[in-house]
Design a protein around this motif. Structure first.
Motif, PDB file in Angstrom:
ATOM      1  N   ALA A   1       0.942  -1.222  -0.103  1.00  0.00           N
ATOM      2  CA  ALA A   1       0.047  -0.007  -0.019  1.00  0.00           C
ATOM      3  C   ALA A   1       0.932   1.235  -0.097  1.00  0.00           C
ATOM      4  CB  ALA A   1      -0.876   0.005   1.172  1.00  0.00           C
ATOM      5  N   GLY A   2       1.989   1.274   0.732  1.00  0.00           N
ATOM      6  CA  GLY A   2       2.727   2.394   0.680  1.00  0.00           C
ATOM      7  C   GLY A   2       3.632   2.695  -0.671  1.00  0.00           C
ATOM      8  N   LEU A   3       4.006   1.501  -1.246  1.00  0.00           N
ATOM      9  CA  LEU A   3       4.528   1.687  -2.494  1.00  0.00           C
ATOM     10  C   LEU A   3       3.512   2.313  -3.670  1.00  0.00           C
ATOM     11  CD1 LEU A   3       6.682  -1.701  -2.793  1.00  0.00           C
ATOM     12  CD2 LEU A   3       7.231   0.781  -2.735  1.00  0.00           C
ATOM     13  N   GLU A   4       2.153   2.008  -3.355  1.00  0.00           N
ATOM     14  CA  GLU A   4       0.975   2.502  -4.303  1.00  0.00           C
ATOM     15  C   GLU A   4       1.034   3.739  -4.222  1.00  0.00           C
ATOM     16  OE1 GLU A   4      -0.595   0.798  -6.873  1.00  0.00           O
ATOM     17  OE2 GLU A   4       0.647  -0.915  -6.676  1.00  0.00           O
ATOM     18  N   VAL A   5       0.907   4.276  -2.958  1.00  0.00           N
ATOM     19  CA  VAL A   5       0.847   5.590  -2.591  1.00  0.00           C
ATOM     20  C   VAL A   5       1.933   6.402  -3.010  1.00  0.00           C
ATOM     21  CG1 VAL A   5       0.826   7.503  -0.902  1.00  0.00           C
ATOM     22  CG2 VAL A   5      -0.708   5.529  -0.450  1.00  0.00           C
ATOM     23  N   LEU A   6       3.138   6.013  -3.143  1.00  0.00           N
ATOM     24  CA  LEU A   6       4.271   6.647  -3.613  1.00  0.00           C
ATOM     25  C   LEU A   6       4.236   6.686  -5.179  1.00  0.00           C
ATOM     26  CD1 LEU A   6       7.132   5.110  -1.300  1.00  0.00           C
ATOM     27  CD2 LEU A   6       6.190   7.821  -1.361  1.00  0.00           C
ATOM     28  N   LYS A   7       3.896   5.436  -5.617  1.00  0.00           N
ATOM     29  CA  LYS A   7       3.696   5.440  -7.041  1.00  0.00           C
ATOM     30  C   LYS A   7       2.580   6.329  -7.876  1.00  0.00           C
ATOM     31  CE  LYS A   7       1.765   1.964  -9.819  1.00  0.00           C
ATOM     32  NZ  LYS A   7       1.781   0.727 -10.395  1.00  0.00           N
ATOM     33  N   ASP A   8       1.568   6.679  -6.983  1.00  0.00           N
ATOM     34  CA  ASP A   8       0.485   7.716  -7.490  1.00  0.00           C
ATOM     35  C   ASP A   8       0.755   9.068  -7.087  1.00  0.00           C
ATOM     36  OD1 ASP A   8      -0.866   5.387  -8.256  1.00  0.00           O
ATOM     37  OD2 ASP A   8      -2.253   5.310  -6.346  1.00  0.00           O
ATOM     38  N   ALA A   9       1.957   9.220  -6.341  1.00  0.00           N
ATOM     39  CA  ALA A   9       2.329  10.751  -5.848  1.00  0.00           C
ATOM     40  C   ALA A   9       2.918  11.476  -7.043  1.00  0.00           C
ATOM     41  CB  ALA A   9       3.218  10.695  -4.585  1.00  0.00           C
TER      42      ALA A   9
END
Length: 102
Positions: A94-102
């Motif tokens: 989930a943390g990687l997805e947030v960073l990817k979307d940022a």
């Protein structure tokens, strides 16, 4: 000593043991989460490819099981290790997805 005092002391001793066991178990959950991150990373590098999630999980649980001291293994079960690994993996993903979307 009368019977009431003996019973009270016995109940207090059992309560102390239960509280100590719970504290050890909760403390090991946090430590297992740290170890899980390392083990998941290692498993991801060793098991490259798709459809290998169950194999990775089994290896990670096995690695983490070895890190738990023998006297505590009855408190830190394989199912607890699996849950900690899964929660840690989901949080990292989930943390990687947030960073990817940022």
């Amino acid at each position: 000593m009368n019977t009431a005092t003996i019973i009270t002391v016995a109940i207090m001793a059992v309560a102390l043991v239960v509280v100590a066991a719970c504290m050890i178990r909760l403390g090991y959950k946090a430590l297992l989460a740290e170890w899980a991150i390392e083990a998941i990373t290692k498993a991801e590098k060793e098991f490259v490819g798709t459809k290998l999630g169950e194999a990775r999980l089994a290896v990670v649980v096995s690695w983490l099981r070895e890190k738990v001291p023998a006297p505590l293994r009855f408190l830190v079960t394989d199912s607890l290790i699996q849950k900690v690994v899964q929660v840690t993996f989901n949080a990292a993903k989930a943390g990687l997805e947030v960073l990817k979307d940022a």
